[in-house]
Write an enzyme that holds these catalytic residues in place. Structure first.
Site, short mmCIF file in Angstrom:
data_model
loop_
_atom_site.label_atom_id
_atom_site.label_comp_id
_atom_site.label_asym_id
_atom_site.label_seq_id
_atom_site.Cartn_x
_atom_site.Cartn_y
_atom_site.Cartn_z
N ARG A 118 -4.05 -40.92 -17.70
CA ARG A 118 -4.40 -41.48 -16.38
C ARG A 118 -5.88 -41.34 -16.03
NH1 ARG A 118 0.45 -38.84 -14.69
NH2 ARG A 118 2.22 -40.25 -14.93
N LYS A 140 -16.38 -52.92 -15.77
CA LYS A 140 -15.28 -53.81 -16.14
C LYS A 140 -14.82 -53.46 -17.53
CE LYS A 140 -15.96 -58.06 -13.53
NZ LYS A 140 -16.02 -59.52 -13.68
N GLU A 182 -26.92 -63.99 -21.54
CA GLU A 182 -26.70 -63.20 -20.33
C GLU A 182 -28.01 -62.81 -19.67
OE1 GLU A 182 -23.73 -62.76 -19.05
OE2 GLU A 182 -22.30 -62.93 -20.70
N LYS A 224 -28.12 -56.33 -12.64
CA LYS A 224 -26.68 -56.06 -12.68
C LYS A 224 -26.34 -54.86 -11.79
CE LYS A 224 -22.46 -56.05 -14.94
NZ LYS A 224 -21.68 -56.56 -16.07
N GLU A 234 -15.73 -56.92 -7.30
CA GLU A 234 -15.82 -58.37 -7.35
C GLU A 234 -15.04 -59.06 -6.25
OE1 GLU A 234 -15.96 -59.98 -11.28
OE2 GLU A 234 -15.24 -61.93 -10.62
N ARG A 238 -20.41 -60.17 -6.68
CA ARG A 238 -20.33 -59.88 -8.10
C ARG A 238 -19.86 -61.08 -8.91
NH1 ARG A 238 -18.23 -54.41 -11.18
NH2 ARG A 238 -18.54 -55.23 -13.26
N ASN A 242 -20.67 -64.30 -13.08
CA ASN A 242 -19.86 -65.11 -13.99
C ASN A 242 -20.38 -66.53 -14.15
OD1 ASN A 242 -17.86 -63.17 -14.76
ND2 ASN A 242 -17.10 -63.28 -12.67
N HIS A 245 -19.28 -68.59 -17.03
CA HIS A 245 -18.20 -67.88 -17.70
C HIS A 245 -16.85 -68.58 -17.58
CE1 HIS A 245 -21.18 -64.79 -18.07
NE2 HIS A 245 -20.35 -63.96 -18.64
N HIS A 249 -15.17 -69.16 -20.85
CA HIS A 249 -13.90 -68.56 -21.24
C HIS A 249 -12.93 -69.61 -21.76
CE1 HIS A 249 -14.21 -64.61 -18.72
NE2 HIS A 249 -14.97 -64.60 -19.79
N HIS A 262 -19.11 -64.91 -27.39
CA HIS A 262 -19.04 -64.96 -25.93
C HIS A 262 -20.30 -65.57 -25.33
CE1 HIS A 262 -18.19 -63.76 -21.82
NE2 HIS A 262 -19.33 -63.09 -21.78
#
Lengths: 365, 365
Positions: A118, A140, A182, A224, A234, A238, A242, A245, A249, A262
């Site tokens: 955990r 993330k 990026e 960032k 987000e 935030r 993307n 993206h 994606h 990517h």
């Protein structure tokens, strides 16, 4: 050596940037709470840097877990290898995981740290430009699902990020370019002067000149860190990170993970977002072309795969995490250096943008 | 209907306790943010209560995901079924998961909610006594690993817990007893007067008398809420909730998940902890016998499996999450109604306790 701070209250942490830092164990020691350390890396990075990092961690009980290299292995089965290694070595709640590698290693190690017993500590030691300027900062973490990228994961912050720019000397040129996608993104969404700097320094960056690399990494990480500090989970700002993206994606998912890197998919997606912004009247055709030229100068593809139809894009984008109650929100450019997130556009316009002939845009540059 | 509050700042949530609450959708509506709802349940509970809950959620887009029933399925493969269902139905970040079932369903649904798209809302609707008084409150979620129970998971709080005591009318007697093991635990660790109440009401509880059940649930949840509010991530006090669990987990792991119910293993583990406390001079023999008698009156086994050796126990306990830097911390009783967590005991004493003839202790009661 320069240090930035990601400001998140009790979850704040430093980003330490410099050259030849990997062998300096003293930089890591303040962020290791217990006696056990597990270095997670992959089969490409291990022969290059694992031993150096192990040696820097004298005094700890160190194990290493070596994953196969590639986005195709960013799945539960390979995440399980991390848990197996930790349990076999009886690592307890005070263990510290260290992610030594690119974005896949960082995302998987971070998610494993979030879930193991955990939640245990972890440190990011990114060795690719993409992970140095993007995925290692911000918490993330996650793995892919056959039905979508990064669909299973956690927001989980590292205790520290150690960026050794010297590791980029062994990075394949194609992956360096992917990272530059990026870097360029930060200029586009929030730092117009950085865009000018990039236009002037793109050759130096591709030639791996250390000073240029460190400058680009620092400005990217600073951007960032600002955005993440303002919006950790987000809910708003935030999402601007993307840019490109959502389209990207779709390309990655459609082509199968790993065929397009990517950053390559993001580059093509960024031009699509720029074209959409142009069609909405926010960017001039010349500004859109500027985006395309910079991406091309960075060695990136900007034309989406010929085999992908508009329908393919729409289908993949429908499961994007930015869909809320059925509405697809897109990150677009209000101006060069200013992003926005909007679901307020005509569906027909998105259709047009998906059908645009990007090869023709490139041909007229 | 009674409402308790789990006080965790911005993560605070209510525990709503009563009879015949399952059909009252208005109780859940305030805790559902979007339009999508996914009810996760199992093949035993679904025929009994799924339709009633679905009907109470008119107006939402509701899907249901039915898992096989049992601790043996609390693994990654079955967790994956939840992600599959959510992605196939294109559930987005505003979806709400509802766990309808016992501890396994609650732990898995909570962990799925923690991970799906890096975190979505969830609500606990526990239908077993064990989950009502223990696992649904406090945000511990997770799955098992072949090398250890609950080794992969997250601390992730629900938006609300809705406890319908009427669902216990369909609970098998063996599972009711298993739940009573945790109820008795609260008396032992922090509420001596509750122990007296339990001695007087144990028959009423086993006869499923509603007033007694609601009283026992409320006092148990109140105790758990207090402890969790004081120590959400188990850095100290919260560990006392694991009285009997370190020994119990060893039994469950060794015997294979599902052969001994969790509460049954905890009951045997609780007598082992009481015996250890007795040997340390903290409980009299008569107090230890009192613990044994109450557990037996609740219909619980208190003698560990004959086939388990001291070595078996030690090996399983070595991977327990309460091990820190190699030290095994045990939850013991300083007195009836007062627990402590300690690693400060002679190893030989633990060995003696593992070798104690518990059948003989029971025989002389």
């Amino acid at each position: 050596m320069r240090t930035l701070q990601v400001d998140l209250g009790e979850r704040s942490y430093p980003i330490i940037i410099g050259s030849h830092l990997l062998g300096q164990g003293d930089l890591l020691r303040p962020y290791i709470a217990g006696r056990q350390v597990a270095i997670v890396t992959n089969s490409t990075v291990a022969p290059l840097y694992l031993e150096r990092l192990q040696q820097a961690l004298g005094g700890y009980a160190v194990i290493s877990i070596v994953l196969p290299d590639g986005e195709a292995f960013k799945d539960w089965q390979h995440l399980q290898l991390i848990f197996d290694g930790l349990l076999q070595a009886r690592h307890d709640r005070r263990t510290t995981l260290i992610a030594l590698g690119g974005g896949v290693v960082g995302d998987m190690t971070g998610f494993a740290a979030a879930c193991y017993q955990r939640g245990v500590d972890f440190i990011q030691v990114p060795t690719t430009l993409l992970s140095q300027v993007d995925s290692s900062v911000g918490g993330k973490t996650g793995i892919n699902h056959p039905l979508g990228k990064n669909m299973v994961g956690a927001f989980y912050q590292p205790k520290a990020v150690l960026i050794d720019a010297a590791t980029l000397q062994t990075l394949p040129a194609r992956e360096l370019s992917a990272g530059l996608a990026e870097v360029i993104k930060y200029g586009l969404i929030c730092d117009a002067p950085f865009l000018d700097w990039l236009e002037q320094n793109i050759v130096a960056l591709r030639e791996l000149q250390p000073a240029a690399l460190i400058e680009a990494i620092e400005r990217s990480c600073a951007a960032k860190a600002r955005v993440v500090a303002a919006d950790e989970r987000e809910s708003g700002l935030r999402a601007t990170l993307n840019l490109g993206h959502t389209f990207g994606h779709a390309i990655e998912t459609h082509m199968g993970y790993g065929k397009w890197l990517h950053g390559e998919a993001v580059a093509a997606g960024t031009l699509m977002a720029a074209q959409m912004s142009h069609r909405l009247g926010w960017l001039t055709a010349s500004e859109r072309d500027c985006v395309a030229r910079l991406l091309i100068a960075a060695g990136l593809p900007v034309v989406p795969p010929a085999e992908m139809t508009a329908e393919d894009f729409l289908q993949h984008m429908a499961v994007d995490k930015k869909v809320l109650d059925g509405q697809l929100r897109l990150v677009l450019l209000k101006a060069m250096g200013e992003a926005c997130v909007t679901a307020d556009y005509p569906a027909s316009l998105l259709q047009d943008v998906l059908l645009t002939d990007y090869a023709a845009i490139v041909a007229q540059l």
